[in-house]
Write a protein that holds these residues in place. Structure first.
Motif, PDB file in Angstrom:
ATOM      1  N   ALA A  59       0.832  -1.208   0.000  1.00  0.00           N
ATOM      2  CA  ALA A  59       0.000   0.000   0.000  1.00  0.00           C
ATOM      3  C   ALA A  59       0.864   1.255   0.000  1.00  0.00           C
ATOM      4  O   ALA A  59       0.636   2.191  -0.777  1.00  0.00           O
ATOM      5  CB  ALA A  59      -0.929  -0.014   1.221  1.00  0.00           C
ATOM      6  N   LEU A  60       1.872   1.286   0.880  1.00  0.00           N
ATOM      7  CA  LEU A  60       2.761   2.451   0.941  1.00  0.00           C
ATOM      8  C   LEU A  60       3.590   2.578  -0.327  1.00  0.00           C
ATOM      9  O   LEU A  60       3.883   3.691  -0.780  1.00  0.00           O
ATOM     10  CB  LEU A  60       3.676   2.340   2.161  1.00  0.00           C
ATOM     11  N   LYS A  61       3.977   1.438  -0.899  1.00  0.00           N
ATOM     12  CA  LYS A  61       4.774   1.478  -2.124  1.00  0.00           C
ATOM     13  C   LYS A  61       3.982   2.122  -3.269  1.00  0.00           C
ATOM     14  O   LYS A  61       4.486   2.992  -3.984  1.00  0.00           O
ATOM     15  CB  LYS A  61       5.219   0.064  -2.515  1.00  0.00           C
ATOM     16  N   TYR A  62       2.712   1.704  -3.454  1.00  0.00           N
ATOM     17  CA  TYR A  62       1.887   2.284  -4.517  1.00  0.00           C
ATOM     18  C   TYR A  62       1.670   3.778  -4.270  1.00  0.00           C
ATOM     19  O   TYR A  62       1.736   4.589  -5.205  1.00  0.00           O
ATOM     20  CB  TYR A  62       0.537   1.569  -4.591  1.00  0.00           C
ATOM     21  N   ALA A  63       1.410   4.147  -3.017  1.00  0.00           N
ATOM     22  CA  ALA A  63       1.212   5.560  -2.707  1.00  0.00           C
ATOM     23  C   ALA A  63       2.472   6.371  -2.988  1.00  0.00           C
ATOM     24  O   ALA A  63       2.401   7.499  -3.489  1.00  0.00           O
ATOM     25  CB  ALA A  63       0.809   5.714  -1.236  1.00  0.00           C
ATOM     26  N   TRP A  64       3.635   5.793  -2.683  1.00  0.00           N
ATOM     27  CA  TRP A  64       4.904   6.491  -2.922  1.00  0.00           C
ATOM     28  C   TRP A  64       5.132   6.732  -4.400  1.00  0.00           C
ATOM     29  O   TRP A  64       5.497   7.834  -4.805  1.00  0.00           O
ATOM     30  CB  TRP A  64       6.040   5.670  -2.325  1.00  0.00           C
ATOM     31  N   TRP A  65       4.870   5.719  -5.247  1.00  0.00           N
ATOM     32  CA  TRP A  65       5.083   5.893  -6.683  1.00  0.00           C
ATOM     33  C   TRP A  65       4.077   6.869  -7.286  1.00  0.00           C
ATOM     34  O   TRP A  65       4.412   7.651  -8.174  1.00  0.00           O
ATOM     35  CB  TRP A  65       4.999   4.535  -7.398  1.00  0.00           C
ATOM     36  N   VAL A  66       2.822   6.826  -6.799  1.00  0.00           N
ATOM     37  CA  VAL A  66       1.823   7.791  -7.284  1.00  0.00           C
ATOM     38  C   VAL A  66       2.229   9.210  -6.899  1.00  0.00           C
ATOM     39  O   VAL A  66       2.112  10.151  -7.693  1.00  0.00           O
ATOM     40  CB  VAL A  66       0.423   7.457  -6.721  1.00  0.00           C
ATOM     41  N   PHE A  67       2.726   9.366  -5.669  1.00  0.00           N
ATOM     42  CA  PHE A  67       3.180  10.688  -5.228  1.00  0.00           C
ATOM     43  C   PHE A  67       4.323  11.199  -6.105  1.00  0.00           C
ATOM     44  O   PHE A  67       4.322  12.362  -6.538  1.00  0.00           O
ATOM     45  CB  PHE A  67       3.621  10.607  -3.764  1.00  0.00           C
TER      46      PHE A  67
END
Length: 385
Positions: A252-260
């Motif tokens: 979850a954090l990984k996807y949010a980081w790449w989207v950011f």
């Protein structure tokens, strides 16, 4: 805050909310990847084994996070045990391990694909021996006949074939539809021994937490002598202090980081493109010398002093002849005309006409017309080309 920024901010927030909702509603999935990481609590990690290893080796275990080549180049060791569990080790390091074994150390290699440096040195080949979805690992020694482990999740199905006579088989893979195949062997190498096991899954969290599986693991390691043991762990453990490890390890954090990061790059790109400063137009420097010449020329034309202009033009021409052609201009006679004709390649008629007009401009009492000035200027420029 301008309108464009507000639009991008709203889009980014909407995307983050959608991702959060999807993550909340997502069912928890089990990571069945065979990582063999000592810090991983997933089924095929080595977290449990890592915590119990000290007791297994009676506090004689030392974990080494260097490559064997680097470690043995720095330290000189007495005879000891070497443990390698599914670790990608370079060829030079394998040579260092073999060198230590030849001097009296013992090496236990628990890897699914045995490196060529080892198999060529001790006389066996590893290969695919089973395609069954589950099989049983047993030891050949009669005192261990009641200790076994059943692999029911993704066994590698690898073992040893074409075994030479000097190789002792310590363990086998047992299946209902196939003959037993060797998966654990011992080879005398120099003054030491090499133990090779082709199925590292039995050390993972999933199998060690099953009832009765620990005994098989203890039996395998019991072949090593009771002395100092070096365990060469995965080199990736060095990166455990990396500040992004937790973020990238959580989906979850990984996807949010790449989207950011993607949103930030898009914002910078479009915002910088729209806010680029206007490049000022720099006017080229004016040639003031040319303006000065034009002003002087216009002054002479307005005054109508064609005689003075012819004299100055003649003076300029003769100076150029002296400097460029190295011809004496003291006497403008036939010899001067001949030398000038040879230097410039112009016709004698043109040279003579030019000399006539030069003399006319130098004579203060001669009558000069505008046509004389124009003609002399054209002739002298043509000669100097």
């Amino acid at each position: 805050m301008n309108k464009t920024f507000r639009i991008y901010a709203v889009i980014f927030i909407v995307v983050m909310v959608i991702l959060a909702l999807l993550e909340v509603n997502k069912k928890e999935t089990t990571n069945w990847r065979k990582n063999f990481d000592t810090n991983e609590k997933s089924p095929f990690g080595l977290f449990v084994f890592n915590n119990e290893a000290k007791d297994l080796f009676k506090n004689n275990l030392k974990k080494i996070d260097q490559a064997p080549y680097e470690y043995y180049s720095q330290y000189k060791k007495n005879n000891h045990n070497i443990v390698v569990i599914e670790n990608d080790i370079d060829g030079e390091s394998w040579k260092k391990i073999l060198d230590q074994v030849s001097k009296g150390s013992d090496a236990l290699l628990i890897v699914s694909r045995m490196p060529k440096e080892i198999s060529d040195s001790i006389g066996f080949y590893d290969s695919e021996i089973s395609f069954e979805e589950q099989n049983v690992l047993k030891l050949t020694d009669t005192k261990y006949q009641n200790d076994f482990i059943k692999l029911d999740k993704f066994p590698s199905g690898r073992g040893f074939s074409f075994i030479k006579p000097n190789v002792e088989v310590l363990g086998k893979t047992v299946e209902d539809k196939n003959t037993d195949q060797a998966n654990f062997i011992k080879v005398k190498f120099g003054k030491g021994n090499i133990y090779a096991h082709s199925e590292p899954l039995f050390l993972t969290n999933y199998y060690l937490l099953k009832p009765g599986s620990v005994k098989y693991t203890q039996d395998v390691f019991s072949y090593l002598q009771d002395r100092e043991t070096l365990w060469f762990v995965e080199s990736s453990t060095k990166s455990s202090s990396f500040f992004m490890r937790f973020v990238l390890g959580n989906p979850a954090l990984k996807y949010a980081w790449w989207v950011f990061l993607g949103g930030l790059i898009l914002f910078i790109f479009f915002n910088a493109k729209r806010k680029q400063r206007i490049v000022p137009v720099i006017e080229p420097l004016r040639n003031t010398s040319l303006d000065f010449v034009k002003s002087i020329g216009n002054l002479y034309l307005q005054e109508g002093d064609f005689h003075d202009m012819m004299a100055k033009k003649a003076q300029y021409f003769l100076n150029k002849v002296r400097m460029d052609f190295l011809i004496d201009t003291q006497n403008l006679d036939d010899e001067f005309a001949k030398k000038l004709q040879l230097k410039t390649g112009k016709t004698m008629e043109m040279i003579n006409e030019a000399i006539h007009l030069i003399k006319k401009g130098q004579d203060p009492y001669s009558s000069v017309m505008k046509e004389d000035l124009v003609r002399m200027n054209k002739l002298l420029d043509e000669i100097l080309k």
